[in-house]
Design a protein around this motif. Sequence first.
Motif, PDB file in Angstrom:
ATOM      1  N   LEU A  30       1.675  24.492 -66.769  1.00  0.00           N
ATOM      2  CA  LEU A  30       1.419  25.227 -67.599  1.00  0.00           C
ATOM      3  C   LEU A  30       1.163  26.676 -67.046  1.00  0.00           C
ATOM      4  N   GLU A  31       1.969  27.509 -67.155  1.00  0.00           N
ATOM      5  CA  GLU A  31       1.948  28.860 -66.642  1.00  0.00           C
ATOM      6  C   GLU A  31       1.732  30.020 -67.631  1.00  0.00           C
ATOM      7  N   GLN A  32       0.516  30.932 -67.273  1.00  0.00           N
ATOM      8  CA  GLN A  32       0.345  31.950 -67.922  1.00  0.00           C
ATOM      9  C   GLN A  32       1.406  33.162 -68.000  1.00  0.00           C
ATOM     10  N   HIS A  33       2.370  33.354 -67.101  1.00  0.00           N
ATOM     11  CA  HIS A  33       3.233  34.262 -66.998  1.00  0.00           C
ATOM     12  C   HIS A  33       4.650  33.788 -67.401  1.00  0.00           C
ATOM     13  N   GLY A  38       4.561  31.978 -59.496  1.00  0.00           N
ATOM     14  CA  GLY A  38       3.410  32.698 -58.965  1.00  0.00           C
ATOM     15  C   GLY A  38       3.743  33.684 -58.020  1.00  0.00           C
ATOM     16  N   LEU A  39       3.207  33.598 -56.619  1.00  0.00           N
ATOM     17  CA  LEU A  39       3.416  34.763 -55.745  1.00  0.00           C
ATOM     18  C   LEU A  39       4.972  34.399 -55.071  1.00  0.00           C
ATOM     19  N   THR A  40       5.486  33.584 -55.599  1.00  0.00           N
ATOM     20  CA  THR A  40       7.137  33.448 -54.934  1.00  0.00           C
ATOM     21  C   THR A  40       8.076  33.854 -55.977  1.00  0.00           C
ATOM     22  N   VAL A  52       7.289  39.440 -53.838  1.00  0.00           N
ATOM     23  CA  VAL A  52       6.139  39.864 -54.178  1.00  0.00           C
ATOM     24  C   VAL A  52       4.980  39.258 -53.364  1.00  0.00           C
ATOM     25  N   GLY A  53       5.259  38.151 -52.861  1.00  0.00           N
ATOM     26  CA  GLY A  53       4.311  37.448 -51.940  1.00  0.00           C
ATOM     27  C   GLY A  53       4.732  36.533 -50.890  1.00  0.00           C
ATOM     28  N   LEU A  54       6.040  36.945 -50.429  1.00  0.00           N
ATOM     29  CA  LEU A  54       6.642  36.364 -49.242  1.00  0.00           C
ATOM     30  C   LEU A  54       7.514  37.117 -48.565  1.00  0.00           C
ATOM     31  N   HIS A  55       7.158  37.236 -47.146  1.00  0.00           N
ATOM     32  CA  HIS A  55       7.777  38.349 -46.206  1.00  0.00           C
ATOM     33  C   HIS A  55       8.472  37.322 -45.245  1.00  0.00           C
ATOM     34  N   TYR A  56       7.850  36.051 -44.723  1.00  0.00           N
ATOM     35  CA  TYR A  56       8.298  35.354 -43.689  1.00  0.00           C
ATOM     36  C   TYR A  56       7.567  34.148 -43.695  1.00  0.00           C
ATOM     37  N   LEU A  57       8.242  33.057 -43.076  1.00  0.00           N
ATOM     38  CA  LEU A  57       7.547  31.768 -43.285  1.00  0.00           C
ATOM     39  C   LEU A  57       7.596  31.402 -41.668  1.00  0.00           C
ATOM     40  N   GLY A 476      -2.970  24.174 -54.243  1.00  0.00           N
ATOM     41  CA  GLY A 476      -2.669  25.704 -54.035  1.00  0.00           C
ATOM     42  C   GLY A 476      -3.363  26.132 -52.731  1.00  0.00           C
ATOM     43  N   GLN A 477      -3.285  27.562 -52.516  1.00  0.00           N
ATOM     44  CA  GLN A 477      -3.750  28.312 -51.235  1.00  0.00           C
ATOM     45  C   GLN A 477      -5.575  28.030 -51.018  1.00  0.00           C
ATOM     46  N   ASP A 478      -6.155  28.107 -52.338  1.00  0.00           N
ATOM     47  CA  ASP A 478      -7.618  27.848 -52.209  1.00  0.00           C
ATOM     48  C   ASP A 478      -8.119  26.593 -51.598  1.00  0.00           C
ATOM     49  N   PRO A 482      -4.450  29.777 -47.066  1.00  0.00           N
ATOM     50  CA  PRO A 482      -3.669  31.148 -47.445  1.00  0.00           C
ATOM     51  C   PRO A 482      -2.057  30.862 -46.946  1.00  0.00           C
ATOM     52  N   GLY A 483      -1.266  31.437 -47.665  1.00  0.00           N
ATOM     53  CA  GLY A 483       0.213  31.242 -47.123  1.00  0.00           C
ATOM     54  C   GLY A 483       0.931  30.154 -48.026  1.00  0.00           C
ATOM     55  N   VAL A 484       2.266  30.698 -48.026  1.00  0.00           N
ATOM     56  CA  VAL A 484       3.224  29.679 -48.880  1.00  0.00           C
ATOM     57  C   VAL A 484       3.109  28.256 -48.281  1.00  0.00           C
ATOM     58  N   THR A 485       3.249  28.111 -47.084  1.00  0.00           N
ATOM     59  CA  THR A 485       3.135  26.848 -46.456  1.00  0.00           C
ATOM     60  C   THR A 485       1.736  26.123 -46.832  1.00  0.00           C
TER      61      THR A 485
HETATM   62  C1  LIG Z   1       1.768  40.924 -50.781  1.00  0.00           C
HETATM   63  C2  LIG Z   1       1.549  39.402 -50.373  1.00  0.00           C
HETATM   64  C3  LIG Z   1       2.490  39.099 -49.121  1.00  0.00           C
HETATM   65  C4  LIG Z   1       2.413  37.897 -48.754  1.00  0.00           C
HETATM   66  N1  LIG Z   1       3.315  37.383 -47.671  1.00  0.00           N
HETATM   67  C5  LIG Z   1       3.323  35.981 -47.343  1.00  0.00           C
HETATM   68  C6  LIG Z   1       4.284  35.677 -46.322  1.00  0.00           C
HETATM   69  O1  LIG Z   1       4.957  36.410 -45.826  1.00  0.00           O
HETATM   70  N2  LIG Z   1       4.356  34.301 -45.950  1.00  0.00           N
HETATM   71  C7  LIG Z   1       3.448  33.441 -46.252  1.00  0.00           C
HETATM   72  O2  LIG Z   1       3.308  32.150 -46.037  1.00  0.00           O
HETATM   73  N3  LIG Z   1       2.723  33.699 -47.424  1.00  0.00           N
HETATM   74  C8  LIG Z   1       2.526  35.203 -47.895  1.00  0.00           C
HETATM   75  N4  LIG Z   1       1.868  35.301 -48.951  1.00  0.00           N
HETATM   76  C9  LIG Z   1       0.783  34.549 -49.430  1.00  0.00           C
HETATM   77  C10 LIG Z   1       1.363  33.539 -50.404  1.00  0.00           C
HETATM   78  O3  LIG Z   1       2.320  34.159 -51.288  1.00  0.00           O
HETATM   79  C11 LIG Z   1       0.191  32.780 -51.194  1.00  0.00           C
HETATM   80  O4  LIG Z   1      -0.555  32.161 -50.226  1.00  0.00           O
HETATM   81  C12 LIG Z   1       0.848  31.601 -52.170  1.00  0.00           C
HETATM   82  O5  LIG Z   1       2.164  31.877 -52.649  1.00  0.00           O
HETATM   83  C13 LIG Z   1      -0.200  31.037 -53.008  1.00  0.00           C
HETATM   84  O6  LIG Z   1       0.314  30.071 -54.004  1.00  0.00           O
HETATM   85  P1  LIG Z   1      -0.848  29.594 -54.875  1.00  0.00           P
HETATM   86  O7  LIG Z   1       0.381  28.455 -55.701  1.00  0.00           O
HETATM   87  O8  LIG Z   1      -1.818  28.945 -54.485  1.00  0.00           O
HETATM   88  O9  LIG Z   1      -1.069  30.776 -55.985  1.00  0.00           O
HETATM   89  P2  LIG Z   1      -0.279  31.742 -56.989  1.00  0.00           P
HETATM   90  O10 LIG Z   1       1.332  31.887 -56.416  1.00  0.00           O
HETATM   91  O11 LIG Z   1      -0.934  32.820 -57.045  1.00  0.00           O
HETATM   92  O12 LIG Z   1      -0.008  30.673 -58.083  1.00  0.00           O
HETATM   93  C14 LIG Z   1      -1.155  30.791 -59.192  1.00  0.00           C
HETATM   94  C15 LIG Z   1      -0.599  30.727 -60.359  1.00  0.00           C
HETATM   95  O13 LIG Z   1      -1.232  30.128 -61.486  1.00  0.00           O
HETATM   96  C16 LIG Z   1      -1.007  30.873 -62.649  1.00  0.00           C
HETATM   97  N5  LIG Z   1      -2.272  31.024 -63.548  1.00  0.00           N
HETATM   98  C17 LIG Z   1      -3.610  31.527 -63.019  1.00  0.00           C
HETATM   99  N6  LIG Z   1      -4.455  31.298 -63.865  1.00  0.00           N
HETATM  100  C18 LIG Z   1      -3.646  30.671 -65.228  1.00  0.00           C
HETATM  101  C19 LIG Z   1      -4.165  29.943 -66.382  1.00  0.00           C
HETATM  102  N7  LIG Z   1      -5.547  30.360 -66.829  1.00  0.00           N
HETATM  103  N8  LIG Z   1      -3.223  29.292 -67.063  1.00  0.00           N
HETATM  104  C20 LIG Z   1      -1.951  29.260 -66.698  1.00  0.00           C
HETATM  105  N9  LIG Z   1      -1.477  29.742 -65.377  1.00  0.00           N
HETATM  106  C21 LIG Z   1      -2.346  30.372 -64.602  1.00  0.00           C
HETATM  107  C22 LIG Z   1      -0.669  32.346 -62.258  1.00  0.00           C
HETATM  108  O14 LIG Z   1      -0.093  33.255 -63.244  1.00  0.00           O
HETATM  109  C23 LIG Z   1       0.112  32.049 -60.820  1.00  0.00           C
HETATM  110  O15 LIG Z   1       1.420  31.703 -61.406  1.00  0.00           O
HETATM  111  C24 LIG Z   1       1.722  36.766 -49.294  1.00  0.00           C
HETATM  112  C25 LIG Z   1       0.803  37.047 -50.435  1.00  0.00           C
HETATM  113  C26 LIG Z   1       0.967  38.375 -51.013  1.00  0.00           C
HETATM  114  C27 LIG Z   1       0.144  38.768 -52.207  1.00  0.00           C
END
Ligand SMILES: Cc1cc2nc3c(=O)[nH]c(=O)nc-3n(C[C@H](O)[C@H](O)[C@H](O)COP(=O)(O)OP(=O)(O)OC[C@H]3O[C@@H](n4cnc5c(N)ncnc54)[C@H](O)[C@@H]3O)c2cc1C
Length: 507
Positions: A30-33, A38-40, A52-57, A476-478, A482-485
């Motif tokens: 379930l995704e709100q957007h 998400g950040l990918t 928006v959230g990945l520059h390199y891995l 996820g990251q928490d 932090p980071g995509v990996t």
């Molecule tokens: C500017 C920037 C640059 C970055 N550069 C890099 C990089 O170069 N290399 C790298 O490895 N990492 C990078 N990162 C970090 C990386 O993008 C994140 O650590 C990672 O993508 C987080 O993934 P996630 O799934 O934990 O969270 P998110 O991608 O934030 O996903 C969480 C999802 O949950 C959804 N959500 C939230 N609340 C609800 C709800 N109540 N109901 C339904 N959906 C909900 C959101 O809409 C979102 O889609 C960068 C981040 C940013 C912001």
Amino acid sequence: MSDAIVIGSGIGGLACAAALAKCGRKVLVLEQHFLAGGLTQTFTREGYTWDVGLHYLGDLGPQGKALLDWLSDGGIEIAPTDAAFDTVHFPEGFEFSYVSPPAAARDALKKRFPGSAGEIDAFFTALEHAGRAAMAMFQARALPRPIAALVRWWKRDAFKRWVARTTEEVLREIVSDPRLRAVLSAQWPDHGGSPKRGSFAMHAAVMRHFLAGSGYPVGGAAVFAKALVPVIERAGGKVVLKARVERLLLERGRVAGVLLADGTEHRAAAVVSAAGARNTVEQLLPTEQRAAPWARDILSMELTPCHVGLYLGLAGDLRAAGATTANHWIYGSWDTNAATWRDPGRSDPPGMFVSFPSLKDPSHVPGPEQRHTAEVVAWVDWETFAPWQESSPGHRPPDYERYKAMLGERLLDYFKRCFPRLAPLVRLCEVSTPLTMVHYTRTPLGAVYSLAPTPARFLSKSLGTRTPLKGLYLAGQDAMSPGVTGAMMGGVMAAGALAPQVFRRLG
Ligand SMILES: Cc1cc2nc3c(=O)[nH]c(=O)nc-3n(C[C@H](O)[C@H](O)[C@H](O)COP(=O)(O)OP(=O)(O)OC[C@H]3O[C@@H](n4cnc5c(N)ncnc54)[C@H](O)[C@@H]3O)c2cc1C
């Protein structure tokens, strides 16, 4: 009924759902957007597309690559960037380029700081030890609580030395030259823990990750959702967009499903929240559950800083104008802690990150105009944006729009002064603020990587893929780092808590 519900379709949620799908489970994401990822996710304006959230891995290694192939049915390819992947800039024209592999970076540092050769060796030894401690700490996050406690006890000395101390504490112990300390801490915004606040184990894990080799997903960050969603669907699962989870449903003391903002209820035996640990506790847990010690502990954790993003569309020969696949970290002083842009009206950002994603993507077609992209990031305080937080895109007040435009102009002006040969090639720019982050990802207070990677966070027993509330898992990251990996591993580990055969994939 689904076997599991995953909240959030960032890489953490998608990786979790795809891993469960590979084990034959039917998962509802379930995704709100209105977009998955998400950040990918990426966005496009006038033919230019930005991440928006990945520059390199960093390098995933053979096991990590095999895991990614398994999750995505081989649908994600990572292209290596040039060996010089990060150039750090300091006052008086000082520049240093980080190159992979680690031995090359170590040699380059020794050439630059010949009087500190022994200290550089000591730093690289510390990186190894702290990197191993970080791995043990991440594993502990995914294990059942009694086994995790055992790992913490077994590794207690390493955790005390590397996890419990900040980057600054370790650097001050090992390195006497403040300039070398600045160079060695310059990449901290890769994880969001400033040298004064962040755990050295996190810094070491991220430095090692990139020193092992930097890469970029072919097709840009959006390939993660493109490849993983069909895997989830093939197992009978679904990714539903514009589906904001409002609250977790509890029955007889365990999580039994979710309630969406539109009133729909979905039920499953397990709910994995990949929407951020703080969001989960603060917004999704029923009120009485928020008083539990683990929930209060999560709420007490620090957040990472916020950022403003400047997305540039350029036309022309970027390489001839000096751009490469390397990122740039530009500091206005030798104090890498002081990166927050507090007075944008009057000063340049004290820290700025610049990346040229289209140069990293072998599938990018520049066309006859030679279209390319650049992404620029600076760090800001949430407090500046807090007064406008109740507004929504398209209905922001004029003073916010003016402030945002000013930020964009100042950032563009600084970018042009830092890269004068690229200045005439800029055709288009778009600005994002912490409010943009909140709108698209609901990240708490616009925090760039959600929770800060502090010693307190990593030493806490409250944060991992398993929660004390039956039926509720975190991904996820928490949940991991932090980071995509890190977020992807947070997803895979959460899947492992539900389907232990996933762990066999980790080798
Ligand atoms: C500017 C920037 C640059 C970055 N550069 C890099 C990089 O170069 N290399 C790298 O490895 N990492 C990078 N990162 C970090 C990386 O993008 C994140 O650590 C990672 O993508 C987080 O993934 P996630 O799934 O934990 O969270 P998110 O991608 O934030 O996903 C969480 C999802 O949950 C959804 N959500 C939230 N609340 C609800 C709800 N109540 N109901 C339904 N959906 C909900 C959101 O809409 C979102 O889609 C960068 C981040 C940013 C912001």
